[in-house]
Scaffold this motif. Structure first.
Motif, PDB file in Angstrom:
ATOM      1  N   ASN A   1     -30.516  73.360  24.936  1.00  0.00           N
ATOM      2  CA  ASN A   1     -29.118  73.737  25.715  1.00  0.00           C
ATOM      3  C   ASN A   1     -29.269  74.560  26.621  1.00  0.00           C
ATOM      4  OD1 ASN A   1     -27.251  71.980  24.393  1.00  0.00           O
ATOM      5  ND2 ASN A   1     -26.671  73.746  22.769  1.00  0.00           N
ATOM      6  N   SER A   2     -30.129  75.436  26.512  1.00  0.00           N
ATOM      7  CA  SER A   2     -30.398  76.438  27.771  1.00  0.00           C
ATOM      8  C   SER A   2     -31.055  75.668  28.833  1.00  0.00           C
ATOM      9  CB  SER A   2     -31.636  77.536  27.287  1.00  0.00           C
ATOM     10  OG  SER A   2     -31.077  78.352  26.188  1.00  0.00           O
ATOM     11  N   HIS A   3     -32.048  74.591  28.531  1.00  0.00           N
ATOM     12  CA  HIS A   3     -32.644  73.826  29.725  1.00  0.00           C
ATOM     13  C   HIS A   3     -31.518  73.117  30.267  1.00  0.00           C
ATOM     14  CE1 HIS A   3     -35.537  71.219  31.807  1.00  0.00           C
ATOM     15  NE2 HIS A   3     -34.945  70.219  31.231  1.00  0.00           N
ATOM     16  N   LYS A   4     -30.692  72.503  29.643  1.00  0.00           N
ATOM     17  CA  LYS A   4     -29.594  71.775  30.217  1.00  0.00           C
ATOM     18  C   LYS A   4     -28.595  72.724  30.883  1.00  0.00           C
ATOM     19  CE  LYS A   4     -29.037  68.185  26.533  1.00  0.00           C
ATOM     20  NZ  LYS A   4     -28.208  67.581  25.429  1.00  0.00           N
ATOM     21  N   MET A   5     -28.436  73.704  30.632  1.00  0.00           N
ATOM     22  CA  MET A   5     -27.499  74.813  31.427  1.00  0.00           C
ATOM     23  C   MET A   5     -28.330  75.121  32.579  1.00  0.00           C
ATOM     24  SD  MET A   5     -24.972  76.602  31.680  1.00  0.00           S
ATOM     25  CE  MET A   5     -24.213  76.427  30.031  1.00  0.00           C
TER      26      MET A   5
ATOM     27  N   THR B   1     -27.783  72.290  35.257  1.00  0.00           N
ATOM     28  CA  THR B   1     -26.717  72.419  35.641  1.00  0.00           C
ATOM     29  C   THR B   1     -26.364  73.558  36.655  1.00  0.00           C
ATOM     30  OG1 THR B   1     -25.661  71.643  33.656  1.00  0.00           O
ATOM     31  CG2 THR B   1     -24.175  72.321  35.219  1.00  0.00           C
ATOM     32  N   MET B   2     -26.880  74.658  36.413  1.00  0.00           N
ATOM     33  CA  MET B   2     -27.079  75.838  37.362  1.00  0.00           C
ATOM     34  C   MET B   2     -27.828  75.452  38.647  1.00  0.00           C
ATOM     35  SD  MET B   2     -24.746  77.956  36.156  1.00  0.00           S
ATOM     36  CE  MET B   2     -25.139  79.239  37.273  1.00  0.00           C
ATOM     37  N   LYS B   3     -28.692  74.668  38.619  1.00  0.00           N
ATOM     38  CA  LYS B   3     -29.550  74.363  39.721  1.00  0.00           C
ATOM     39  C   LYS B   3     -28.809  73.562  40.477  1.00  0.00           C
ATOM     40  CE  LYS B   3     -34.076  73.394  39.064  1.00  0.00           C
ATOM     41  NZ  LYS B   3     -35.254  72.905  38.371  1.00  0.00           N
ATOM     42  N   MET B   4     -28.088  72.508  40.054  1.00  0.00           N
ATOM     43  CA  MET B   4     -27.440  71.512  40.624  1.00  0.00           C
ATOM     44  C   MET B   4     -26.123  72.071  41.503  1.00  0.00           C
ATOM     45  SD  MET B   4     -26.636  68.606  41.633  1.00  0.00           S
ATOM     46  CE  MET B   4     -27.483  67.360  40.619  1.00  0.00           C
TER      47      MET B   4
ATOM     48  N   LYS C   1     -37.652  69.428  45.831  1.00  0.00           N
ATOM     49  CA  LYS C   1     -38.139  70.385  44.793  1.00  0.00           C
ATOM     50  C   LYS C   1     -37.549  69.865  43.250  1.00  0.00           C
ATOM     51  CE  LYS C   1     -39.738  73.713  47.422  1.00  0.00           C
ATOM     52  NZ  LYS C   1     -41.306  74.328  47.146  1.00  0.00           N
ATOM     53  N   ASP C   2     -36.944  68.764  43.154  1.00  0.00           N
ATOM     54  CA  ASP C   2     -36.522  68.294  42.071  1.00  0.00           C
ATOM     55  C   ASP C   2     -35.373  69.049  41.559  1.00  0.00           C
ATOM     56  OD1 ASP C   2     -36.404  66.265  40.150  1.00  0.00           O
ATOM     57  OD2 ASP C   2     -37.805  67.412  38.669  1.00  0.00           O
ATOM     58  N   TRP C   3     -34.542  69.284  42.383  1.00  0.00           N
ATOM     59  CA  TRP C   3     -33.348  70.299  42.171  1.00  0.00           C
ATOM     60  C   TRP C   3     -32.131  69.187  41.816  1.00  0.00           C
ATOM     61  CZ3 TRP C   3     -32.137  75.865  43.626  1.00  0.00           C
ATOM     62  CH2 TRP C   3     -33.173  76.759  43.125  1.00  0.00           C
ATOM     63  N   PHE C   4     -32.350  68.171  42.533  1.00  0.00           N
ATOM     64  CA  PHE C   4     -31.197  67.025  42.501  1.00  0.00           C
ATOM     65  C   PHE C   4     -31.799  65.914  41.536  1.00  0.00           C
ATOM     66  CE2 PHE C   4     -29.028  67.780  46.632  1.00  0.00           C
ATOM     67  CZ  PHE C   4     -28.132  69.155  46.114  1.00  0.00           C
TER      68      PHE C   4
END
Length: 313
Positions: free
Chosen positions: A245-249, A252-255, A310-313
């Motif tokens: 869940n932290s990874h998913k969060m 999401t925050m990066k997006m 940067k693989d942020w999207f």
């Protein structure tokens, strides 16, 4: 209610013997079971058996930790059993070579099973009070295993649903860990108690019964290992869930951060040229509007490509 069993010196056994007859010289030893006793029946512990007042007080007080106390002529033993609903039942025993007196505030299947087991024996040769103690300990230990197995199955079921981002999973893990802790709080002192019985010089137990009690002790050691393994597995599942869940969060925050960064320069440009000054040179350009859009598009495209790299999207 009081149930009685008497083993006679001639090798016969009788059930439902009257309290008065228990003093007969023909009797070798007796088992007296106090099940949900009345006040007048409890008084027999004082008047008939002459047990120490402290032992009686500990016996009638609910609940005592599994233990063994030494008194002149007998031993006072406290055991705890668990049923399938995780409810504890205290079983108190007064043990000597002439009798075993069991005391329980409620009806328990442990004593009932042992009682019926003794009733069904084809031969009572060599049967002693210490063997009744073994059968009770063995039955209590047997009750623990299905409980721990059920908890283990529930934990594995939760693990199979581990990909769901449902907070009920965390609640389920907490419930199972709490159950394991409750079982451990009963199993560990029971294991320690049996160890004391095996190594006590105050309790005379024949070699065969000692061997059987050691098997019960080994079973409880294995059970404690199973409980530790299940607690570790539950904690691993919980940590894995939190980590996922932290990874998913974080993604999401990066997006959201990327989108905010893309709009920051656009907001700056719109803000600058939206100020209410009379003389802003760029506002007089014939194609200033289109230049502004072109600059903003170039900024957006450039930032989007950079974030994709940067693989942020």
């Amino acid at each position: 209610m009081i149930k009685t069993m008497a083993v006679y010196k001639d090798g016969t056994i009788a059930f439902d013997v009257s309290i008065e007859e228990l003093n007969s010289e023909r009797i070798d030893w007796v088992w007296v079971d106090f099940e949900n006793p009345k006040t007048e029946e409890i008084d027999l512990l004082r008047t008939k058996f002459h047990f120490d007042e402290i032992a009686i007080k500990h016996c009638v007080s609910y609940k005592e930790r599994p233990k063994m106390d030494y008194y002149e002529g007998y031993r006072f033993i406290v055991l705890q059993s668990l049923n399938e609903n995780m409810e504890q039942t205290e079983i108190d025993l007064f043990l000597s070579h002439k009798y075993i007196v069991s005391f329980c505030w409620e009806t328990t299947s442990v004593l009932q099973i042992v009682w019926n087991k003794i009733k069904g024996l084809k031969s009572i040769k060599g049967l002693k009070p210490e063997q009744i103690l073994y059968h009770i300990c063995d039955e209590i230990a047997d009750k623990f295993f299905p409980i721990v197995q059920k908890i283990e199955d529930d934990i594995e079921d939760i693990d199979e649903l581990g990909t769901n981002s449902d907070l009920s999973m965390i609640d389920g893990i907490k419930t199972q860990v709490s159950k394991l802790s409750k079982v451990r709080k009963t199993v560990k002192p029971t294991k320690d108690l049996i160890y004391r019985i095996l190594n006590s010089t105050h309790v005379e137990i024949d070699k065969e019964t000692t061997k059987k009690l050691r098997i019960v002790y080994d079973h409880l050691l294995k059970l404690l290992d199973d409980i530790s393994d299940n607690r570790e597995m539950a904690n691993d599942i919980r940590e894995s869930y939190i980590s996922t869940n932290s990874h998913k969060m974080n993604k999401t925050m990066k997006m959201l951060t990327s989108v905010s960064i893309v709009f920051m320069p656009l907001t700056f440009i719109v803000g600058v040229y939206g100020m209410n000054f009379i003389h802003i040179p760029e506002l007089q350009l014939k194609y200033g509007y289109y230049y502004c859009w072109a600059i903003m598009l170039i900024i957006v495209i450039g930032l989007v490509m950079w974030f994709k790299k940067k693989d942020w999207f």
